[in-house]
Design a protein around this motif. Structure first.
Motif, PDB file in Angstrom:
ATOM      1  N   ILE A 188       0.839  -1.203   0.000  1.00  0.00           N
ATOM      2  CA  ILE A 188       0.000   0.000   0.000  1.00  0.00           C
ATOM      3  C   ILE A 188       0.876   1.256   0.000  1.00  0.00           C
ATOM      4  O   ILE A 188       0.610   2.211  -0.737  1.00  0.00           O
ATOM      5  CB  ILE A 188      -0.932  -0.008   1.226  1.00  0.00           C
ATOM      6  N   GLY A 189       1.915   1.252   0.809  1.00  0.00           N
ATOM      7  CA  GLY A 189       2.818   2.399   0.836  1.00  0.00           C
ATOM      8  C   GLY A 189       3.526   2.612  -0.499  1.00  0.00           C
ATOM      9  O   GLY A 189       3.709   3.750  -0.942  1.00  0.00           O
ATOM     10  N   MET A 190       3.912   1.515  -1.157  1.00  0.00           N
ATOM     11  CA  MET A 190       4.557   1.630  -2.465  1.00  0.00           C
ATOM     12  C   MET A 190       3.598   2.219  -3.493  1.00  0.00           C
ATOM     13  O   MET A 190       3.960   3.103  -4.271  1.00  0.00           O
ATOM     14  CB  MET A 190       5.044   0.247  -2.914  1.00  0.00           C
ATOM     15  N   ARG A 191       2.362   1.732  -3.489  1.00  0.00           N
ATOM     16  CA  ARG A 191       1.368   2.248  -4.435  1.00  0.00           C
ATOM     17  C   ARG A 191       1.100   3.733  -4.200  1.00  0.00           C
ATOM     18  O   ARG A 191       1.053   4.527  -5.149  1.00  0.00           O
ATOM     19  CB  ARG A 191       0.071   1.462  -4.296  1.00  0.00           C
ATOM     20  N   GLU A 192       0.945   4.122  -2.935  1.00  0.00           N
ATOM     21  CA  GLU A 192       0.681   5.525  -2.630  1.00  0.00           C
ATOM     22  C   GLU A 192       1.862   6.402  -2.996  1.00  0.00           C
ATOM     23  O   GLU A 192       1.681   7.537  -3.469  1.00  0.00           O
ATOM     24  CB  GLU A 192       0.353   5.673  -1.144  1.00  0.00           C
ATOM     25  N   ARG A 193       3.063   5.903  -2.826  1.00  0.00           N
ATOM     26  CA  ARG A 193       4.250   6.694  -3.185  1.00  0.00           C
ATOM     27  C   ARG A 193       4.293   6.944  -4.688  1.00  0.00           C
ATOM     28  O   ARG A 193       4.617   8.042  -5.146  1.00  0.00           O
ATOM     29  CB  ARG A 193       5.517   5.963  -2.722  1.00  0.00           C
ATOM     30  N   VAL A 194       3.948   5.913  -5.474  1.00  0.00           N
ATOM     31  CA  VAL A 194       3.952   6.051  -6.932  1.00  0.00           C
ATOM     32  C   VAL A 194       2.826   6.979  -7.381  1.00  0.00           C
ATOM     33  O   VAL A 194       3.034   7.884  -8.200  1.00  0.00           O
ATOM     34  CB  VAL A 194       3.816   4.664  -7.599  1.00  0.00           C
ATOM     35  N   GLU A 195       1.617   6.762  -6.865  1.00  0.00           N
ATOM     36  CA  GLU A 195       0.472   7.576  -7.285  1.00  0.00           C
ATOM     37  C   GLU A 195       0.619   9.020  -6.837  1.00  0.00           C
ATOM     38  O   GLU A 195       0.118   9.932  -7.505  1.00  0.00           O
ATOM     39  CB  GLU A 195      -0.814   6.974  -6.731  1.00  0.00           C
ATOM     40  N   MET A 196       1.300   9.243  -5.728  1.00  0.00           N
ATOM     41  CA  MET A 196       1.533  10.600  -5.260  1.00  0.00           C
ATOM     42  C   MET A 196       2.349  11.400  -6.266  1.00  0.00           C
ATOM     43  O   MET A 196       2.174  12.607  -6.417  1.00  0.00           O
ATOM     44  CB  MET A 196       2.259  10.561  -3.916  1.00  0.00           C
ATOM     45  N   LEU A 197       3.236  10.718  -7.016  1.00  0.00           N
ATOM     46  CA  LEU A 197       4.057  11.368  -8.021  1.00  0.00           C
ATOM     47  C   LEU A 197       3.418  11.316  -9.402  1.00  0.00           C
ATOM     48  O   LEU A 197       4.069  11.619 -10.407  1.00  0.00           O
ATOM     49  CB  LEU A 197       5.444  10.710  -8.060  1.00  0.00           C
ATOM     50  N   GLY A 198       2.132  10.922  -9.456  1.00  0.00           N
ATOM     51  CA  GLY A 198       1.425  10.888 -10.735  1.00  0.00           C
ATOM     52  C   GLY A 198       1.776   9.698 -11.595  1.00  0.00           C
ATOM     53  O   GLY A 198       1.607   9.753 -12.822  1.00  0.00           O
ATOM     54  N   GLY A 199       2.245   8.606 -10.981  1.00  0.00           N
ATOM     55  CA  GLY A 199       2.682   7.450 -11.745  1.00  0.00           C
ATOM     56  C   GLY A 199       1.642   6.351 -11.838  1.00  0.00           C
ATOM     57  O   GLY A 199       0.571   6.403 -11.229  1.00  0.00           O
ATOM     58  N   LEU A 200       1.990   5.339 -12.623  1.00  0.00           N
ATOM     59  CA  LEU A 200       1.152   4.159 -12.823  1.00  0.00           C
ATOM     60  C   LEU A 200       1.727   3.011 -12.010  1.00  0.00           C
ATOM     61  O   LEU A 200       2.939   2.777 -12.023  1.00  0.00           O
ATOM     62  CB  LEU A 200       1.117   3.794 -14.313  1.00  0.00           C
ATOM     63  N   TRP A 201       0.857   2.270 -11.317  1.00  0.00           N
ATOM     64  CA  TRP A 201       1.291   1.180 -10.429  1.00  0.00           C
ATOM     65  C   TRP A 201       0.525  -0.085 -10.759  1.00  0.00           C
ATOM     66  O   TRP A 201      -0.686  -0.043 -10.936  1.00  0.00           O
ATOM     67  CB  TRP A 201       1.056   1.590  -8.978  1.00  0.00           C
ATOM     68  N   ARG A 202       1.241  -1.210 -10.881  1.00  0.00           N
ATOM     69  CA  ARG A 202       0.581  -2.462 -11.202  1.00  0.00           C
ATOM     70  C   ARG A 202       1.292  -3.619 -10.492  1.00  0.00           C
ATOM     71  O   ARG A 202       2.525  -3.670 -10.452  1.00  0.00           O
ATOM     72  CB  ARG A 202       0.582  -2.696 -12.710  1.00  0.00           C
ATOM     73  N   VAL A 203       0.491  -4.528  -9.942  1.00  0.00           N
ATOM     74  CA  VAL A 203       1.003  -5.734  -9.290  1.00  0.00           C
ATOM     75  C   VAL A 203       0.447  -6.933 -10.033  1.00  0.00           C
ATOM     76  O   VAL A 203      -0.755  -7.030 -10.275  1.00  0.00           O
ATOM     77  CB  VAL A 203       0.583  -5.791  -7.806  1.00  0.00           C
ATOM     78  N   THR A 204       1.324  -7.864 -10.393  1.00  0.00           N
ATOM     79  CA  THR A 204       0.915  -9.090 -11.082  1.00  0.00           C
ATOM     80  C   THR A 204       1.446 -10.280 -10.291  1.00  0.00           C
ATOM     81  O   THR A 204       2.657 -10.394 -10.077  1.00  0.00           O
ATOM     82  CB  THR A 204       1.461  -9.129 -12.513  1.00  0.00           C
ATOM     83  N   THR A 205       0.531 -11.151  -9.869  1.00  0.00           N
ATOM     84  CA  THR A 205       0.946 -12.314  -9.090  1.00  0.00           C
ATOM     85  C   THR A 205      -0.158 -13.355  -9.095  1.00  0.00           C
ATOM     86  O   THR A 205      -1.258 -13.121  -9.600  1.00  0.00           O
ATOM     87  CB  THR A 205       1.294 -11.911  -7.642  1.00  0.00           C
ATOM     88  N   GLY A 206       0.149 -14.483  -8.526  1.00  0.00           N
ATOM     89  CA  GLY A 206      -0.796 -15.581  -8.386  1.00  0.00           C
ATOM     90  C   GLY A 206      -0.107 -16.713  -7.653  1.00  0.00           C
ATOM     91  O   GLY A 206       1.133 -16.787  -7.608  1.00  0.00           O
ATOM     92  N   PRO A 207      -0.853 -17.610  -7.055  1.00  0.00           N
ATOM     93  CA  PRO A 207      -0.223 -18.726  -6.335  1.00  0.00           C
ATOM     94  C   PRO A 207       0.692 -19.537  -7.250  1.00  0.00           C
ATOM     95  O   PRO A 207       0.269 -20.039  -8.292  1.00  0.00           O
ATOM     96  CB  PRO A 207      -1.429 -19.567  -5.869  1.00  0.00           C
ATOM     97  N   GLY A 208       1.964 -19.606  -6.865  1.00  0.00           N
ATOM     98  CA  GLY A 208       2.936 -20.350  -7.655  1.00  0.00           C
ATOM     99  C   GLY A 208       3.386 -19.657  -8.915  1.00  0.00           C
ATOM    100  O   GLY A 208       4.098 -20.260  -9.733  1.00  0.00           O
ATOM    101  N   GLN A 209       3.022 -18.391  -9.116  1.00  0.00           N
ATOM    102  CA  GLN A 209       3.342 -17.681 -10.356  1.00  0.00           C
ATOM    103  C   GLN A 209       4.311 -16.527 -10.146  1.00  0.00           C
ATOM    104  O   GLN A 209       4.487 -15.694 -11.027  1.00  0.00           O
ATOM    105  CB  GLN A 209       2.054 -17.153 -10.996  1.00  0.00           C
ATOM    106  N   GLY A 210       4.937 -16.468  -8.993  1.00  0.00           N
ATOM    107  CA  GLY A 210       5.879 -15.393  -8.741  1.00  0.00           C
ATOM    108  C   GLY A 210       5.181 -14.080  -8.429  1.00  0.00           C
ATOM    109  O   GLY A 210       3.962 -14.004  -8.282  1.00  0.00           O
ATOM    110  N   PHE A 211       5.981 -13.032  -8.361  1.00  0.00           N
ATOM    111  CA  PHE A 211       5.477 -11.709  -7.984  1.00  0.00           C
ATOM    112  C   PHE A 211       6.151 -10.673  -8.870  1.00  0.00           C
ATOM    113  O   PHE A 211       7.377 -10.694  -9.046  1.00  0.00           O
ATOM    114  CB  PHE A 211       5.789 -11.426  -6.519  1.00  0.00           C
ATOM    115  N   SER A 212       5.365  -9.766  -9.435  1.00  0.00           N
ATOM    116  CA  SER A 212       5.916  -8.729 -10.299  1.00  0.00           C
ATOM    117  C   SER A 212       5.349  -7.382  -9.894  1.00  0.00           C
ATOM    118  O   SER A 212       4.130  -7.221  -9.782  1.00  0.00           O
ATOM    119  CB  SER A 212       5.585  -9.020 -11.774  1.00  0.00           C
ATOM    120  N   LEU A 213       6.231  -6.425  -9.688  1.00  0.00           N
ATOM    121  CA  LEU A 213       5.849  -5.052  -9.357  1.00  0.00           C
ATOM    122  C   LEU A 213       6.288  -4.154 -10.500  1.00  0.00           C
ATOM    123  O   LEU A 213       7.451  -4.193 -10.915  1.00  0.00           O
ATOM    124  CB  LEU A 213       6.512  -4.592  -8.058  1.00  0.00           C
TER     125      LEU A 213
END
Length: 315
Positions: A277-302
């Protein structure tokens, strides 16, 4: 107030209605619709069916009035919604400005605390170790062993203080720039996670982004790799930070992406932690785009894409 587009649409609709009426008048004058209706309904004169055209005119007038009322109400509702959206946009901008001020204050406090730890506690720990080493050679074996323990404890405390200073305020970020600070931190993370293979890509001019953006990218990297070390159980982590163009371009932006091949997570069933949540708010505060992609057993991508303002690009 009505916009130019709304007025143009209104006059366009009226023109269409006028053209249709004229076309209908010309058509009906050719086929003598009134005479035909009169002849067709004479047999039902007792039922007053021949008055049907007048009834239809009244019905059409009533429907037109009803449509105009609904149209007027709809336009009033649209105007209210536009006013609410404008107010919401202003509030969002104000909230973003306050968040930036809070972030600056937070980072200034961290910088001050890191300086105090370095100048006060760090210096006194060095002095304790120096005094212990200086008297160690003048003591017997038992006493020398106790002094050696003091030296080991001092070294441990010094390492803890150094790590705290690195977390509070990266010294390399102020002295060497973002790219060197990231390289130094990622090298530290690689030593801390020897079983995880790490690939790093740093592209573009990352040393003229300004303090806010520098800190944002560095904190995102910190939080993301902390999550990897604690939760991911990953064998490989890919870190990519790149700047899309030279500082003079209007579309200048920094792209941040960290992905791993760990166990992932189900964001639907698992609430996002305070770190995400803090990472997303930090990005959006600067007018940026934020996306998280993940799933069980599928790794994590920020993924984050943060614009670089021309006015604030240079430190």
């Amino acid at each position: 107030m009505e916009s130019d587009l709304d007025r143009g649409s209104l006059w366009g609709d009226l023109l269409i209605v006028a053209l249709v009426v004229l076309a209908a008048a010309g058509l009906f004058s050719q086929i003598e619709l009134n005479e035909w209706l009169f002849a067709s309904t004479r047999r039902w004169e007792a039922l007053q069916v021949d008055e049907l055209p007048a009834v239809l005119v009244v019905l059409a007038t009533g429907l037109g009035w009803f449509a105009w009322r609904r149209y007027r109400d709809a336009r009033a509702e649209v105007r209210k919604r536009q006013v609410a959206e404008a107010r919401l946009e202003a509030l969002l901008l104000e909230n973003r400005r306050l968040a930036q001020q809070y972030l600056r204050a937070q980072e200034a406090e961290r910088k001050s605390l890191a300086r105090e730890l370095h100048d006060e506690l760090g210096q006194y720990l060095n002095a304790i170790k120096t005094d212990a080493v200086s008297i160690q050679d003048r003591l017997d074996a038992a006493q020398s062993q106790a002094v050696s323990a003091i030296i080991r404890h001092t070294d441990h405390l010094h390492a803890v203080v150094r790590d705290l200073i690195r977390e509070l305020r990266p010294v390399a970020l102020d002295e060497l720039g973002l790219q060197a600070a990231l390289e130094h931190y990622l090298d530290h993370c690689q030593r801390r996670m020897p079983r995880t293979r790490m690939s790093v890509t740093l592209n573009g001019d990352l040393d003229s982004l300004g303090e806010l953006l520098n800190l944002a990218i560095y904190r995102l990297t910190q939080e993301a790799l902390t999550n990897v070390s604690r939760h991911a159980q990953a064998g490989h982590v890919a870190v990519r930070v790149s700047r899309s163009g030279p500082p003079v371009e209007a579309a200048d932006a920094v792209t941040f992406n960290i992905s791993d091949d760990g166990r992932g997570a189900d964001l639907i069933q698992t609430h996002a932690g305070l770190g995400l949540i803090g990472m997303r708010e930090r990005v959006e505060m600067l007018g940026g785009l934020w996306r998280v992609t993940t799933g069980p057993g599928q790794g994590f991508s920020l993924f984050a894409r943060i614009p670089v303002s021309i006015q604030g690009a240079m430190p």
